[in-house]
Design a protein around this motif. Structure first.
Motif, short mmCIF file in Angstrom:
data_model
loop_
_atom_site.label_atom_id
_atom_site.label_comp_id
_atom_site.label_asym_id
_atom_site.label_seq_id
_atom_site.Cartn_x
_atom_site.Cartn_y
_atom_site.Cartn_z
N SER A 1 0.87 -1.18 0.00
CA SER A 1 0.00 0.00 0.00
C SER A 1 0.90 1.22 0.00
O SER A 1 2.04 1.16 0.44
CB SER A 1 -0.93 0.03 1.21
OG SER A 1 -0.22 0.27 2.40
N GLN A 2 0.37 2.31 -0.49
CA GLN A 2 1.15 3.53 -0.51
C GLN A 2 1.09 4.20 0.85
O GLN A 2 0.03 4.21 1.49
CB GLN A 2 0.62 4.48 -1.58
CG GLN A 2 0.80 3.96 -2.98
CD GLN A 2 0.29 4.93 -4.01
OE1 GLN A 2 -0.22 6.00 -3.70
NE2 GLN A 2 0.42 4.56 -5.26
N ARG A 3 2.18 4.75 1.26
CA ARG A 3 2.24 5.42 2.56
C ARG A 3 1.22 6.55 2.64
O ARG A 3 0.64 6.82 3.68
CB ARG A 3 3.64 5.96 2.80
CG ARG A 3 3.81 6.54 4.18
CD ARG A 3 5.24 6.83 4.45
NE ARG A 3 5.89 5.54 4.68
CZ ARG A 3 7.07 5.41 5.26
NH1 ARG A 3 7.74 6.46 5.63
NH2 ARG A 3 7.59 4.22 5.46
N SER A 4 0.97 7.24 1.51
CA SER A 4 0.04 8.36 1.51
C SER A 4 -1.42 7.92 1.50
O SER A 4 -2.32 8.73 1.73
CB SER A 4 0.31 9.25 0.29
OG SER A 4 0.11 8.51 -0.90
N ASP A 5 -1.68 6.62 1.23
CA ASP A 5 -3.05 6.10 1.18
C ASP A 5 -3.06 4.67 1.69
O ASP A 5 -3.09 3.72 0.91
CB ASP A 5 -3.60 6.17 -0.25
CG ASP A 5 -5.03 5.64 -0.35
OD1 ASP A 5 -5.73 5.58 0.68
OD2 ASP A 5 -5.43 5.27 -1.47
N ARG A 6 -3.00 4.50 3.00
CA ARG A 6 -2.93 3.16 3.59
C ARG A 6 -4.21 2.35 3.40
O ARG A 6 -4.19 1.14 3.52
CB ARG A 6 -2.61 3.26 5.08
CG ARG A 6 -1.22 3.72 5.37
CD ARG A 6 -0.22 2.69 4.96
NE ARG A 6 1.11 3.08 5.44
CZ ARG A 6 2.20 2.47 5.05
NH1 ARG A 6 2.15 1.49 4.21
NH2 ARG A 6 3.36 2.87 5.51
N ALA A 7 -5.31 3.01 3.08
CA ALA A 7 -6.56 2.27 2.90
C ALA A 7 -6.53 1.43 1.62
O ALA A 7 -7.08 0.34 1.59
CB ALA A 7 -7.74 3.23 2.86
N GLY A 8 -5.90 1.92 0.57
CA GLY A 8 -5.81 1.16 -0.68
C GLY A 8 -4.69 0.13 -0.60
O GLY A 8 -3.67 0.35 0.02
N PHE A 9 -4.90 -1.02 -1.23
CA PHE A 9 -3.90 -2.08 -1.15
C PHE A 9 -3.95 -2.98 -2.39
O PHE A 9 -4.93 -3.04 -3.11
CB PHE A 9 -4.10 -2.94 0.10
CG PHE A 9 -5.44 -3.62 0.12
CD1 PHE A 9 -5.66 -4.81 -0.57
CD2 PHE A 9 -6.49 -3.08 0.82
CE1 PHE A 9 -6.90 -5.42 -0.56
CE2 PHE A 9 -7.74 -3.68 0.84
CZ PHE A 9 -7.94 -4.86 0.14
N VAL A 10 -2.85 -3.70 -2.57
CA VAL A 10 -2.73 -4.81 -3.51
C VAL A 10 -2.11 -5.95 -2.71
O VAL A 10 -1.00 -5.82 -2.20
CB VAL A 10 -1.84 -4.46 -4.72
CG1 VAL A 10 -1.67 -5.68 -5.62
CG2 VAL A 10 -2.41 -3.29 -5.50
N ALA A 11 -2.85 -7.04 -2.59
CA ALA A 11 -2.37 -8.18 -1.81
C ALA A 11 -2.17 -9.38 -2.73
O ALA A 11 -2.92 -9.56 -3.70
CB ALA A 11 -3.38 -8.54 -0.72
N THR A 12 -1.16 -10.19 -2.43
CA THR A 12 -0.89 -11.38 -3.22
C THR A 12 -0.79 -12.59 -2.31
O THR A 12 -0.45 -12.48 -1.13
CB THR A 12 0.42 -11.25 -4.01
OG1 THR A 12 1.49 -11.00 -3.11
CG2 THR A 12 0.33 -10.13 -5.03
N GLY A 13 -1.10 -13.76 -2.86
CA GLY A 13 -0.97 -15.01 -2.14
C GLY A 13 -0.67 -16.13 -3.11
O GLY A 13 -1.17 -16.14 -4.23
N GLY A 14 0.13 -17.07 -2.69
CA GLY A 14 0.45 -18.17 -3.59
C GLY A 14 1.26 -19.24 -2.89
O GLY A 14 1.57 -19.12 -1.72
N PRO A 15 1.55 -20.30 -3.59
CA PRO A 15 1.47 -20.51 -5.02
C PRO A 15 0.06 -20.91 -5.48
O PRO A 15 -0.56 -21.83 -4.92
CB PRO A 15 2.47 -21.62 -5.28
CG PRO A 15 2.55 -22.39 -4.00
CD PRO A 15 2.27 -21.39 -2.90
N ALA A 16 -0.41 -20.22 -6.49
CA ALA A 16 -1.74 -20.47 -7.03
C ALA A 16 -1.83 -21.85 -7.70
O ALA A 16 -2.91 -22.43 -7.77
CB ALA A 16 -2.12 -19.38 -8.02
N SER A 17 -0.70 -22.36 -8.16
CA SER A 17 -0.71 -23.67 -8.81
C SER A 17 -1.02 -24.81 -7.82
O SER A 17 -1.47 -25.87 -8.22
CB SER A 17 0.63 -23.93 -9.49
OG SER A 17 1.69 -23.89 -8.55
N VAL A 18 -0.81 -24.57 -6.54
CA VAL A 18 -1.11 -25.58 -5.53
C VAL A 18 -2.59 -25.54 -5.18
O VAL A 18 -3.26 -26.56 -5.14
CB VAL A 18 -0.24 -25.36 -4.26
CG1 VAL A 18 -0.66 -26.31 -3.15
CG2 VAL A 18 1.23 -25.54 -4.60
N SER A 19 -3.12 -24.34 -4.93
CA SER A 19 -4.54 -24.18 -4.60
C SER A 19 -4.93 -22.72 -4.73
O SER A 19 -4.32 -21.85 -4.10
CB SER A 19 -4.80 -24.65 -3.16
OG SER A 19 -6.08 -24.24 -2.72
#
Length: 110
Positions: A38-56
């Motif tokens: 997330s950007q320091r100037s806008d902590r409410a907005g985010f991009v989250a990742t999780g993986g490995p997607a090939s497993v589940s």
């Protein structure tokens, strides 16, 4: 002086070790890593990742969602989220990059 450097190095190593467990989710016996930006100037907005997607895909979504909940509680005091691309979309509509599920949205302030 050497003692201070050695102590600092040990503390840094221990901090790095502990952080990995906070980014790991176990789902159906498999381990999934999550991360959030997330950007320091806008902590409410985010991009989250999780993986490995090939497993589940479900395990990957849960790892990313876990990061979102932790982030929103830490910065805004609530786990409520307005998803742009969330974990509840159909698997075919998920954004997957580099074998990781990508979730986006905004934390909702209480």
């Amino acid at each position: 002086m050497k003692s201070a450097w050695a102590t600092g190095a040990v503390l840094l190593a221990l901090a790095a070790c502990g952080r990995g467990e906070l980014e790991t989710v176990t789902f159906e016996g498999a381990r999934f890593n999550g991360d959030l930006n997330s950007q320091r100037s806008d902590r409410a907005g985010f991009v989250a990742t999780g993986g490995p997607a090939s497993v589940s895909l479900e395990g990957s979504k849960q790892a990313a969602r876990y990061q979102v909940v932790q982030h929103c509680i830490a910065y805004l005091g609530s786990s409520d989220v307005a998803w742009v691309n969330g974990p509840d979309v159909e698997d075919a509509a998920l954004v997957i990059e580099d074998n990781e599920v990508v979730l986006t949205g905004r934390c909702i302030e209480p």
